[in-house]
Design an enzyme around this catalytic site. Structure first.
Site, mmCIF file in Angstrom:
data_model
loop_
_atom_site.group_PDB
_atom_site.id
_atom_site.type_symbol
_atom_site.label_atom_id
_atom_site.label_comp_id
_atom_site.label_asym_id
_atom_site.label_seq_id
_atom_site.Cartn_x
_atom_site.Cartn_y
_atom_site.Cartn_z
ATOM 1 N N CYS A 386 0.838 -1.204 0.000
ATOM 2 C CA CYS A 386 0.000 0.000 0.000
ATOM 3 C C CYS A 386 0.877 1.260 0.000
ATOM 4 C CB CYS A 386 -1.001 -0.044 1.152
ATOM 5 S SG CYS A 386 -2.469 0.923 0.772
ATOM 6 N N HIS A 512 -3.671 -5.073 0.456
ATOM 7 C CA HIS A 512 -3.015 -5.623 1.651
ATOM 8 C C HIS A 512 -3.061 -7.153 1.636
ATOM 9 C CE1 HIS A 512 -2.767 -1.838 4.056
ATOM 10 N NE2 HIS A 512 -3.674 -1.476 3.185
ATOM 11 N N GLU A 514 -1.489 -9.186 3.383
ATOM 12 C CA GLU A 514 -1.368 -9.746 4.734
ATOM 13 C C GLU A 514 -2.723 -10.062 5.357
ATOM 14 O OE1 GLU A 514 -0.951 -6.605 3.908
ATOM 15 O OE2 GLU A 514 -1.457 -5.205 5.522
HETATM 16 N N1 GLN Z 1 -1.972 6.700 2.900
HETATM 17 C C1 GLN Z 1 -2.091 5.950 1.693
HETATM 18 C C2 GLN Z 1 -3.461 6.082 1.050
HETATM 19 O O1 GLN Z 1 -4.408 6.465 1.686
HETATM 20 C C3 GLN Z 1 -1.761 4.473 1.938
HETATM 21 C C4 GLN Z 1 -2.714 3.780 2.849
HETATM 22 C C5 GLN Z 1 -2.205 2.445 3.342
HETATM 23 O O2 GLN Z 1 -1.011 2.180 3.328
HETATM 24 N N2 GLN Z 1 -3.104 1.617 3.806
HETATM 25 O O3 GLN Z 1 -3.601 5.815 -0.114
#
Ligand code: GLN
Length: 539
Positions: A386, A512, A514
């Site tokens: 992410c 994600h 994970e």
């Molecule tokens: N802050 C980033 C976004 O909102 C990444 C979010 C995250 O890593 N879950 O896109």
């Protein structure tokens, strides 16, 4: 209330917090599932936030996201990892969500003429949620974990709802398991039962007689101690279950089995033990975890590094991948705030793989970018999740595409090169709670990518939680330069996976992974990343 075929088990906690109610609930569920019962677990949290999505990880650990896009408590991650079955919005209820729904009903006029009160309106709402998951007819047993510690002001309505519910359903349909602590007093050389007695008394004052006591202890409970706890707390001796500290949480189901917890539970619920729990694969997993043949060290670079719970699912995914590779994986948490171009090599050179973690806000961003440049140039395996992927995009834009001040508009709204930008549909959103791109989305993989080889399938679905995205204006430039968009959402055309061509293992995912790794199904990306770290260590 009508008699029901579904049985209910409540898990409460006393004496201290963090005793592991989530792991206990998951372990018992695992044993019952392995005995042929259809089972689910839900968590009721006493805080007033409608969900934990707006909480800083330092407050409450990781925010776990379900397929249907609920932002939930991290214990739901344990439920999924143990049971290998997805949870949903309905598996997590907070005081805030309960009050919100009661207040909405009051505004709608559902209680016209009545004073709306904790009893019966709030407790009725709580009780209706105890049974929600069972309405599908898909579950024989529902385990409900009550967050917090019995006696807290906050959790009192939940405890009262459990009392009423247990009385309405009768003892053979509903039981309460209370998790407590039996401390060892070094000076006296003794295990002490008094805190447990007091905590059970608090439950009794609320009208609840626990059916089973699970006692966390650093030392084995003797027969005498068990008898004493049983007598003072009004339970049968076989209902005093020892929960001694273990090396890994995944051993807890086996310990609980050895203590006969599943048998005692089934007996109290007047259910037949259909079969002895089938735990062959589970035991194999622990065996592999405990007898590794190799060892690697991974740096997890993030900003919430003082609290490992902030990255719980990543840590557990490494545990699953560790067993799969029969490799001990040491994960060191490194704060990106203190990494700069002068110390990056000294800080990172001993690692066989670097993972840049998800996150929000600009603290430590430059340290992440610097770390990624180092691993890209030195061909160290890299996994960006992410925000980790977004930082890899920023790094590549700055140092390979020569867009020197490229950035994400999350951190520099006026950047000349917004390689990561707010998604179109996000630009109109004002409310912060539950409004990110959340939950499971499909993604198609390029057949000529490493990622495709790893997944062994063309279409995947993974869970998201973010507002920002790869900016498609720059897609061709990145692809031409060798940092390829190999995973795309066919409907929205959003980039979900970036992969660097001339590198042994350099993958960034907007989702994600994970959140979907379980004991029964370790996530392929984590398994392969650890494999790449093993190869790097050998070279
Ligand atoms: N802050 C980033 C976004 O909102 C990444 C979010 C995250 O890593 N879950 O896109």
């Amino acid at each position: 209330m009508e008699k029901t075929l579904t049985r209910y088990i409540f898990v409460t906690g006393g004496v201290a917090s963090s005793l592991g109610k989530g792991i206990l609930a998951s372990s018992l569920a695992k044993l019952l599932q392995a005995s042929g019962y259809r089972i689910t677990i839900q968590k009721f949290d006493p805080y007033i936030n409608v969900d934990p999505g707006t909480l800083n990880p330092y407050e409450h650990g990781e925010c776990y996201v379900t397929d249907d896009g609920a932002e939930t408590d991290l214990d739901l991650g344990h439920y999924e990892r143990f049971l290998n079955q997805p949870t949903s919005q309905m598996n997590n209820v907070t005081t805030g969500a309960v009050y919100q729904s009661v207040i909405n009903k009051e505004r709608h006029g559902d209680f016209l003429g009545k004073t709306v009160q904790v009893i019966p309106h709030i407790t009725d709402e709580i009780k209706s949620r105890f049974t929600k998951l069972a309405e599908s007819g898909n579950f024989d047993i529902v385990i409900t974990e009550i967050g917090g510690t019995v006696g807290d002001i906050e959790s009192t309505p939940f405890v009262e709802a459990v009392r009423q519910f247990k009385w309405e359903l009768g003892p053979e349909n509903c039981i309460v398991i209370h998790l407590t602590l039996i401390p060892f007093l070094k000076s006296a050389g003794e295990l002490k039962t008094k805190p447990t007695q007091h905590s059970v008394r608090v439950l009794q004052e609320h009208g609840i007689q626990p059916d089973i006591l699970v006692c966390r202890a650093e030392h084995a409970l003797t027969k005498d101690i068990r008898a004493k706890i049983a007598q003072f707390c009004n339970v049968t001796t076989d209902s005093v279950i020892e929960a001694i500290d273990v090396d890994t949480i995944y051993e807890v189901p086996l310990k609980m089995k050895a203590e006969n917890l599943d048998r005692v539970v089934l007996f109290k619920l007047k259910l037949m033990a259909r079969q002895d729990p089938e735990l062959t694969d589970w035991k194999k997993f622990i065996q592999k975890l405990k007898t590794p043949v190799s060892e690697v060290s991974i740096a997890l670079i993030g900003k919430y590094t003082e609290l490992p719970d902030a990255y719980k699912s990543i840590q557990e995914s490494f545990t699953h991948a560790s067993a799969e590779n029969e490799c001990k994986v040491n994960v060191d948490y490194i704060s990106s705030e203190y990494i700069n171009s002068n110390n990056v090599s000294e800080k990172l050179q001993k690692y066989h793989g670097i993972l840049v973690a998800p996150g929000f806000g600009d603290r430590g961003i430059e340290g992440k970018v610097t770390s990624i440049q180092y691993v890209r140039e030195n061909k160290i395996p890299f996994f960006g999740i992410c925000l980790g992927m977004q930082c890899a995009v920023i790094e590549f834009a700055r140092h390979v595409l020569n867009l020197s001040k490229a950035h994400s508009t999350e951190f520099d709204p006026d950047t000349e090169y917004p390689v990561i930008d707010l998604m179109e549909e996000q630009t109109r959103i004002i409310n912060k709670g539950g409004t990110m791109r959340l939950g499971s989305y499909p993604c198609d993989l390029s057949p000529d990518s490493k990622t495709f080889k790893i997944y062994q399938q063309k279409s995947i679905a993974e869970r998201h939680r973010h507002r920002f995205e790869f900016n498609n204006k720059y897609r061709d430039d990145f692809n031409k330069a060798g940092f390829r968009s190999v995973g795309l959402n066919s409907k929205s055309d959003l980039v979900e996976i970036m992969e660097l061509k001339k590198h042994p293992w350099f993958i960034g995912t907007q989702f994600h992974p994970e959140l979907k790794s379980t004991v029964a199904k370790p996530h392929p990306l984590f398994v392969d990343f650890v494999g790449a770290a093993i190869a790097y260590a050998k070279s």
